[in-house]
Design a protein around this motif. Structure first.
Motif, short mmCIF file in Angstrom:
data_model
loop_
_atom_site.label_atom_id
_atom_site.label_comp_id
_atom_site.label_asym_id
_atom_site.label_seq_id
_atom_site.Cartn_x
_atom_site.Cartn_y
_atom_site.Cartn_z
N LEU A 13 0.81 -1.22 0.00
CA LEU A 13 0.00 0.00 0.00
C LEU A 13 0.84 1.27 0.00
N THR A 14 2.02 1.20 0.56
CA THR A 14 2.84 2.41 0.71
C THR A 14 4.29 2.04 0.96
N TYR A 15 5.20 2.93 0.64
CA TYR A 15 6.59 2.72 1.05
C TYR A 15 6.88 3.45 2.37
N ALA A 16 5.93 4.23 2.85
CA ALA A 16 6.15 4.95 4.11
C ALA A 16 6.23 3.95 5.27
N CYS A 17 7.18 4.17 6.17
CA CYS A 17 7.31 3.30 7.32
C CYS A 17 8.06 4.04 8.42
N CYS B 46 15.35 -4.38 5.02
CA CYS B 46 14.06 -4.20 4.36
C CYS B 46 14.12 -4.64 2.90
N SER B 47 13.07 -5.31 2.43
CA SER B 47 13.07 -5.80 1.06
C SER B 47 12.56 -4.77 0.06
N ASN B 48 12.16 -3.60 0.53
CA ASN B 48 11.75 -2.54 -0.40
C ASN B 48 12.96 -2.13 -1.25
N PRO B 49 12.67 -1.56 -2.43
CA PRO B 49 13.80 -1.13 -3.27
C PRO B 49 14.64 -0.08 -2.53
N VAL B 50 15.93 -0.14 -2.78
CA VAL B 50 16.84 0.80 -2.11
C VAL B 50 16.49 2.25 -2.49
N ASP B 51 16.00 2.43 -3.72
CA ASP B 51 15.68 3.79 -4.16
C ASP B 51 14.18 4.10 -4.03
N GLY C 40 6.51 -1.12 3.02
CA GLY C 40 6.24 -0.12 4.04
C GLY C 40 5.31 -0.58 5.15
N GLU C 41 4.73 0.41 5.77
CA GLU C 41 3.82 0.15 6.88
C GLU C 41 2.39 0.45 6.43
N PRO C 42 1.60 -0.61 6.19
CA PRO C 42 0.24 -0.40 5.66
C PRO C 42 -0.65 0.40 6.60
N LEU C 43 -0.31 0.43 7.90
CA LEU C 43 -1.13 1.19 8.84
C LEU C 43 -1.10 2.69 8.57
N THR C 44 -0.12 3.14 7.80
CA THR C 44 -0.07 4.57 7.51
C THR C 44 -1.17 4.98 6.52
N ARG C 45 -1.82 3.99 5.88
CA ARG C 45 -2.92 4.33 4.97
C ARG C 45 -4.21 4.51 5.76
N LYS C 46 -4.83 5.67 5.60
CA LYS C 46 -6.04 5.97 6.36
C LYS C 46 -7.22 5.11 5.89
N ASP C 47 -7.14 4.64 4.65
CA ASP C 47 -8.26 3.88 4.09
C ASP C 47 -8.11 2.37 4.29
N LEU C 48 -7.19 1.97 5.17
CA LEU C 48 -6.92 0.54 5.33
C LEU C 48 -8.19 -0.25 5.67
N ALA C 49 -8.96 0.24 6.64
CA ALA C 49 -10.16 -0.50 7.05
C ALA C 49 -11.15 -0.62 5.89
N GLU C 50 -11.22 0.43 5.09
CA GLU C 50 -12.13 0.42 3.95
C GLU C 50 -11.69 -0.64 2.93
N LEU C 51 -10.39 -0.74 2.72
CA LEU C 51 -9.88 -1.75 1.78
C LEU C 51 -10.07 -3.15 2.34
N ILE D 13 1.52 -5.70 -6.25
CA ILE D 13 1.27 -4.35 -6.76
C ILE D 13 2.01 -3.37 -5.85
N ALA D 14 2.92 -2.61 -6.44
CA ALA D 14 3.71 -1.64 -5.69
C ALA D 14 2.86 -0.40 -5.37
N PRO D 15 3.30 0.41 -4.41
CA PRO D 15 2.51 1.56 -3.99
C PRO D 15 2.06 2.48 -5.13
N ASP D 16 2.89 2.62 -6.15
CA ASP D 16 2.54 3.52 -7.24
C ASP D 16 1.74 2.84 -8.35
N GLY D 17 1.37 1.56 -8.13
CA GLY D 17 0.50 0.90 -9.08
C GLY D 17 1.22 0.00 -10.06
N VAL D 18 2.53 -0.08 -9.97
CA VAL D 18 3.28 -0.96 -10.87
C VAL D 18 3.07 -2.41 -10.44
N ALA D 19 2.73 -3.25 -11.40
CA ALA D 19 2.48 -4.67 -11.11
C ALA D 19 3.77 -5.45 -11.30
#
Ligand code: SF4
Ligand code: SF4
Lengths: 376, 90
Positions: free
Chosen positions: A19-23, A30-35, A68-79, A253-259
């Motif tokens: 959902l996000t790269y924010a954490c 971390c397995s997120n991309p270095v950049d 990232g940390e999915p809890l940073t998304r305000k719409d998590l419960a909705e999803l 699916i990455a945060p920006d929508g790339v599959a």
């Protein structure tokens, strides 16, 4: 998306929604991309809902909300609610930091099936050090709250040289916190872990000792707690069956929508990974260049192409082949048949040398936006 | 861990049993995993509602499928199910 050689595909079963790269944490493995810092945009709630709906229709049933940390998304419960309505089994993969009781209840009401939290180590000092943030106590409290509200709890601990000596205490901690599943994930050396490999890769002796302790514990808690043990493939002589075969099971699916066919695939050159803003999941899964790239066996070079084990491991990990040999078509160098197999021993030796250095001489590089921008 | 013949058997609340349209199969879902079931396994698990013991489940299924002699197969499957944590007995 025409003109690419299509191979008959099985439908996706697993959808990983990053959902996000924010954490708020800064784990150096971390397995997120270095950049990651350069990918600032995030999908809208509506985009995510459409992705969930389309993938479910194709047959995806396991759904991981991660980051990232999915809890940073305000719409998590909705999803989560949307996922529940569609019949997904939804997993929240979180650091646990920042999870309140109110939110645990809210997510439960929305239909969340399980929560996986990660703890960095079994002692406060080391755990807080590795997370780059004071978080250990809070995580323990959150673990209790997760159990209190009736979720199955997966406790995930990433294992590497800095915490591998704590194995007996890590197991005790899991028991004490009432974990239903314990994931002992030896670090996989992509992303930030690749960057910090000299400081994270344990020695073979350390690894074997820790594995023995974990195996004995597995028998002791059989029927009460399940252990998922992820081996560090550097000490194997065959690679892991990457993603259960490219484009057969997993869709990220990455945060920006790339599959992505695997969460590191955006680092591979020339795949042109498609974005869900431009294509449907069906088009992406069945027709895109990226998802067909390493499907089947046609793409293979020797020694894989004539190897009788290729249906077992699919030649191993493409990202690892690329990272360590510079050619993504090569056999995963973990394989003892690989002509590049010596790079693994070199990495092990190099890590050994670094073990003798002090923190000042060779510090861990923590995962944060500043370091990410410096690295890009 | 072995099956207690007298106690009722219930499907584990930490797992979910669900029909998957795309696969035309019942599956068990749990954290990070999925098991595909054949039809008979699924029928057995659907009987694990926390009110019936082994013999009662056997009778129910023999009645439903108008047959006899299912006890050994059902017992063997439920032993596996118990070991995997899919079912529970209190
Ligand atoms: S040569 Fe290739 S296919 Fe064969 S075992 Fe090694 S990695 Fe797997
Ligand atoms: S290609 Fe590699 S990094 Fe990617 S999932 Fe496969 S094993 Fe992992």
């Amino acid at each position: 998306m025409a003109g690419f050689n299509k191979i008959k595909s099985t439908p996706p079963r697993w959808l990983l929604a990053e959902l996000t790269y924010a954490c708020p944490l800064q784990c150096p493995y971390c397995s997120n991309p270095v950049d990651y810092a350069k990918y600032q945009s995030e999908l809208s709630t509506e985009d995510w809902k459409r992705v969930l709906t389309q993938a479910r229709k194709m047959g995806a049933v396991q759904l991981g909300f991660s980051g990232g940390e999915p809890l940073t998304r305000k719409d998590l419960a909705e999803l989560v609610k949307h996922a529940g309505d569609l019949g997904y089994y939804s997993n929240l993969i979180t650091s646990g930091y920042g999870l309140t009781e109110e939110r645990i209840v809210q997510l439960k009401d929305a239909g969340l099936d399980h929560i996986q939290i990660s703890i960095q180590a079994s002692t406060q000092e080391l755990s807080d050090h590795l997370a780059g943030t004071e978080s250990y106590q809070r995580k323990r409290e959150v673990a209790h709250l997760i159990k209190k509200h009736g979720y199955p709890m997966v406790l995930c601990v990433v294992i590497h040289r800095e915490n591998i000596h704590e194995m007996p205490h890590i197991l005790e901690m899991a028991e004490e916190l009432g974990a239903d599943y314990l994931e002992l994930a030896n670090a996989q050396y992509y992303g930030w872990a690749h960057l910090n490999r000299d400081l994270l890769l344990p020695t073979k002796e350390q690894f074997e000792q820790a594995e023995q302790i974990a195996q004995a514990f597995k028998e002791k808690v059989a029927g009460k707690m399940k252990i998922y043990y992820v081996v560090p493939d550097f000490y194997e002589d065959r690679p892991k069956a990457c993603m259960n075969g490219w484009g057969t099971t997993f869709l990220t699916i990455a945060p920006d929508g790339v599959a992505l066919p695997c969460h590191s695939a955006r680092d591979l050159p020339g795949l042109d990974c498609p974005n869900i803003k431009d294509y449907s999941i069906d088009e992406i899964w069945n027709e895109s260049k990226a998802f067909n790239f390493f499907r089947g066996f046609e793409w293979m070079k020797e020694p894989c192409s004539s190897c009788d084990e290729k249906e077992k491991d699919f030649g191993g990990c493409r990202c690892q082949a690329y990272l360590l040999t510079g050619d993504m078509y090569n056999a995963d160098p973990v394989c003892s048949k690989s002509l590049n197999h010596s790079v693994i021993q070199k990495a092990i030796d190099s890590a050994k040398v670094s073990a003798a250095l002090s923190d000042n001489e060779k510090p861990l590089i923590f995962r944060n936006s500043k370091n990410s921008r410096d690295m890009a | 861990m072995t099956l207690n013949l007298n106690k009722p058997i219930k499907f584990s609340p930490l797992h979910r049993l669900q029909w998957e349209e795309a696969q035309q199969k019942d599956v068990i879902l749990y954290p990070e995993g999925m098991v595909e079931l054949n039809q008979s396994s699924a029928e057995i698990l659907k009987c694990c509602d926390g009110t019936r013991n082994l013999d009662q489940i056997v009778s129910a299924l023999e009645l439903k499928f108008e047959t006899t002699g299912l006890k050994n197969d059902i017992t063997a499957f439920l032993e596996v199910a118990l070991k995997n944590g899919w079912i529970q007995q209190n």
